[in-house]
Design a protein around this motif. Structure first.
Motif, PDB file in Angstrom:
ATOM      1  N   GLU A 117       8.348 -67.724   9.765  1.00  0.00           N
ATOM      2  CA  GLU A 117       8.515 -69.045  10.387  1.00  0.00           C
ATOM      3  C   GLU A 117       9.157 -68.917  11.762  1.00  0.00           C
ATOM      4  N   MET A 118      10.224 -68.127  11.837  1.00  0.00           N
ATOM      5  CA  MET A 118      10.963 -67.998  13.096  1.00  0.00           C
ATOM      6  C   MET A 118      10.110 -67.354  14.189  1.00  0.00           C
ATOM      7  N   PHE A 119       9.441 -66.260  13.880  1.00  0.00           N
ATOM      8  CA  PHE A 119       8.660 -65.583  14.908  1.00  0.00           C
ATOM      9  C   PHE A 119       7.407 -66.375  15.283  1.00  0.00           C
ATOM     10  N   THR A 120       6.883 -67.184  14.376  1.00  0.00           N
ATOM     11  CA  THR A 120       5.795 -68.108  14.730  1.00  0.00           C
ATOM     12  C   THR A 120       6.329 -69.158  15.700  1.00  0.00           C
ATOM     13  N   TYR A 121       7.499 -69.692  15.399  1.00  0.00           N
ATOM     14  CA  TYR A 121       8.147 -70.664  16.287  1.00  0.00           C
ATOM     15  C   TYR A 121       8.316 -70.079  17.691  1.00  0.00           C
ATOM     16  N   ILE A 122       8.781 -68.838  17.765  1.00  0.00           N
ATOM     17  CA  ILE A 122       9.006 -68.205  19.073  1.00  0.00           C
ATOM     18  C   ILE A 122       7.687 -67.973  19.797  1.00  0.00           C
ATOM     19  N   LYS A 123       6.688 -67.442  19.109  1.00  0.00           N
ATOM     20  CA  LYS A 123       5.418 -67.130  19.788  1.00  0.00           C
ATOM     21  C   LYS A 123       4.703 -68.383  20.272  1.00  0.00           C
ATOM     22  N   GLU A 124       4.947 -69.516  19.610  1.00  0.00           N
ATOM     23  CA  GLU A 124       4.293 -70.773  20.000  1.00  0.00           C
ATOM     24  C   GLU A 124       5.174 -71.661  20.876  1.00  0.00           C
ATOM     25  N   TYR A 125       6.370 -71.230  21.183  1.00  0.00           N
ATOM     26  CA  TYR A 125       7.331 -72.082  21.885  1.00  0.00           C
ATOM     27  C   TYR A 125       6.858 -72.415  23.301  1.00  0.00           C
ATOM     28  N   GLU A 126       6.990 -73.675  23.657  1.00  0.00           N
ATOM     29  CA  GLU A 126       6.695 -74.151  25.007  1.00  0.00           C
ATOM     30  C   GLU A 126       7.902 -74.953  25.486  1.00  0.00           C
ATOM     31  N   GLY A 127       8.180 -74.896  26.755  1.00  0.00           N
ATOM     32  CA  GLY A 127       9.265 -75.703  27.305  1.00  0.00           C
ATOM     33  C   GLY A 127      10.449 -74.868  27.718  1.00  0.00           C
ATOM     34  N   ASP A 128      11.544 -75.553  27.986  1.00  0.00           N
ATOM     35  CA  ASP A 128      12.775 -74.892  28.404  1.00  0.00           C
ATOM     36  C   ASP A 128      13.429 -74.212  27.201  1.00  0.00           C
ATOM     37  N   LEU A 132      10.576 -65.820  28.724  1.00  0.00           N
ATOM     38  CA  LEU A 132       9.853 -66.465  27.631  1.00  0.00           C
ATOM     39  C   LEU A 132       8.470 -65.857  27.388  1.00  0.00           C
ATOM     40  N   PRO A 133       7.647 -65.609  28.394  1.00  0.00           N
ATOM     41  CA  PRO A 133       6.326 -65.032  28.104  1.00  0.00           C
ATOM     42  C   PRO A 133       6.404 -63.698  27.360  1.00  0.00           C
ATOM     43  N   MET A 134       7.341 -62.842  27.745  1.00  0.00           N
ATOM     44  CA  MET A 134       7.462 -61.551  27.064  1.00  0.00           C
ATOM     45  C   MET A 134       8.058 -61.726  25.667  1.00  0.00           C
ATOM     46  N   ALA A 135       8.974 -62.664  25.503  1.00  0.00           N
ATOM     47  CA  ALA A 135       9.535 -62.950  24.176  1.00  0.00           C
ATOM     48  C   ALA A 135       8.421 -63.409  23.235  1.00  0.00           C
ATOM     49  N   LYS A 136       7.525 -64.260  23.739  1.00  0.00           N
ATOM     50  CA  LYS A 136       6.407 -64.746  22.933  1.00  0.00           C
ATOM     51  C   LYS A 136       5.469 -63.595  22.555  1.00  0.00           C
ATOM     52  N   TYR A 137       5.219 -62.712  23.499  1.00  0.00           N
ATOM     53  CA  TYR A 137       4.375 -61.542  23.237  1.00  0.00           C
ATOM     54  C   TYR A 137       4.989 -60.668  22.140  1.00  0.00           C
ATOM     55  N   LEU A 138       6.288 -60.379  22.259  1.00  0.00           N
ATOM     56  CA  LEU A 138       6.956 -59.522  21.276  1.00  0.00           C
ATOM     57  C   LEU A 138       7.049 -60.193  19.911  1.00  0.00           C
ATOM     58  N   ALA A 139       7.260 -61.499  19.895  1.00  0.00           N
ATOM     59  CA  ALA A 139       7.292 -62.228  18.625  1.00  0.00           C
ATOM     60  C   ALA A 139       5.937 -62.130  17.929  1.00  0.00           C
ATOM     61  N   ASP A 140       4.859 -62.303  18.676  1.00  0.00           N
ATOM     62  CA  ASP A 140       3.512 -62.205  18.113  1.00  0.00           C
ATOM     63  C   ASP A 140       3.234 -60.784  17.624  1.00  0.00           C
ATOM     64  N   LYS A 141       3.660 -59.794  18.382  1.00  0.00           N
ATOM     65  CA  LYS A 141       3.457 -58.388  18.002  1.00  0.00           C
ATOM     66  C   LYS A 141       4.180 -58.071  16.695  1.00  0.00           C
ATOM     67  N   TYR A 142       5.412 -58.528  16.558  1.00  0.00           N
ATOM     68  CA  TYR A 142       6.197 -58.285  15.347  1.00  0.00           C
ATOM     69  C   TYR A 142       5.606 -59.052  14.165  1.00  0.00           C
TER      70      TYR A 142
END
Length: 158
Positions: free
Chosen positions: A104-115, A132-142
Motif C-alpha cells: 500500500e505504502m509503495f503504491t501510494y509513493i509511486k502514484e503520488y502527485e503534488g507537493d 519526487l520523480p526518483m522516489a516514485k521510480y524507486l518505489a515502483d522498482k521495489y
C-alpha cells in the motif's frame, strides 16, 4: 564492545527484501524493527539523499495516517548506508505480516502527485533536498521487483 546484530548479517549475499531486523521488549509489549532493503548492498548503487528524503516524507505521512496501523507506527526512516529503510512497529510481527502494508505504502509513493508533505522551510531542515520523480521510480522498482510475489529468501535473513 559486542558487535550489534545488524552487523552480523552478511551484506555480500543480502538481497532486497523485507526482514525482521530485531524484536525488543518494552515491559510486556514487543516492538518489531523491519529492515526494508531496497537495493542490494555492495552490489548496486545506493540511493541518493534526495529520493531517500522524499520516500521518508511520503512514507512516514502514509504510515502514520494509515487507518489500521497508524497508531502502531513508531518510526520510519532511512538507513545510514542508503540501501533501505527501517520501520519500527509496536507489536510482534513477522516479515510477511507487514508486506500488505508496504505494498500500500509503495503504491501510494509511486502514484503520488503534488507537493511532498513537509517540504517547506518551517517543516523540514533540508526541504530543498527532495526528488519526487526518483522516489516514485524507486518505489515502483521495489514494489514490482521485490514486494509483488515476494519469496521466503527475501523475507528471512539467510
Amino acid at each position: 564492545m559486542e558487535t550489534i546484530a545488524s552487523f552480523t548479517v552478511n551484506h555480500l549475499t543480502l538481497l532486497p527484501g523485507v526482514y525482521v531486523s530485531r524484536k525488543d521488549s518494552t515491559g510486556t509489549d514487543v516492538v518489531t524493527t523491519f529492515d526494508l532493503r531496497m537495493t542490494r548492498p555492495n552490489f548496486e548503487p545506493v540511493m541518493n539523499t534526495a529520493e531517500i528524503h522524499a520516500i521518508e516524507h511520503l512514507g512516514a505521512t502514509f504510515l502514520r495516517n494509515h487507518p489500521q496501523m497508524g497508531n502502531r507506527i513508531i518510526y520510519f526512516g532511512p538507513m545510514g548506508c542508503r540501501t533501505g529503510f527501517y520501520l519500527i512497529v509496536a507489536g510482534d510481527y513477522e516479515s510477511a505480516d507487514i508486506v500488505p502494508l508496504l505494498k500500500e505504502m509503495f503504491t501510494y509513493i509511486k502514484e503520488y502527485e503534488g507537493d511532498i508533505p513537509g517540504a517547506a522551510p518551517e517543516a523540514c531542515g533540508n526541504y530543498l533536498d527532495l526528488n519526487l520523480p526518483m522516489a516514485k521510480y524507486l518505489a515502483d522498482k521495489y514494489l514490482s521487483g521485490v514486494l509483488e510475489g515476494i519469496t521466503e529468501e527475501r523475507l528471512v535473513y539467510q
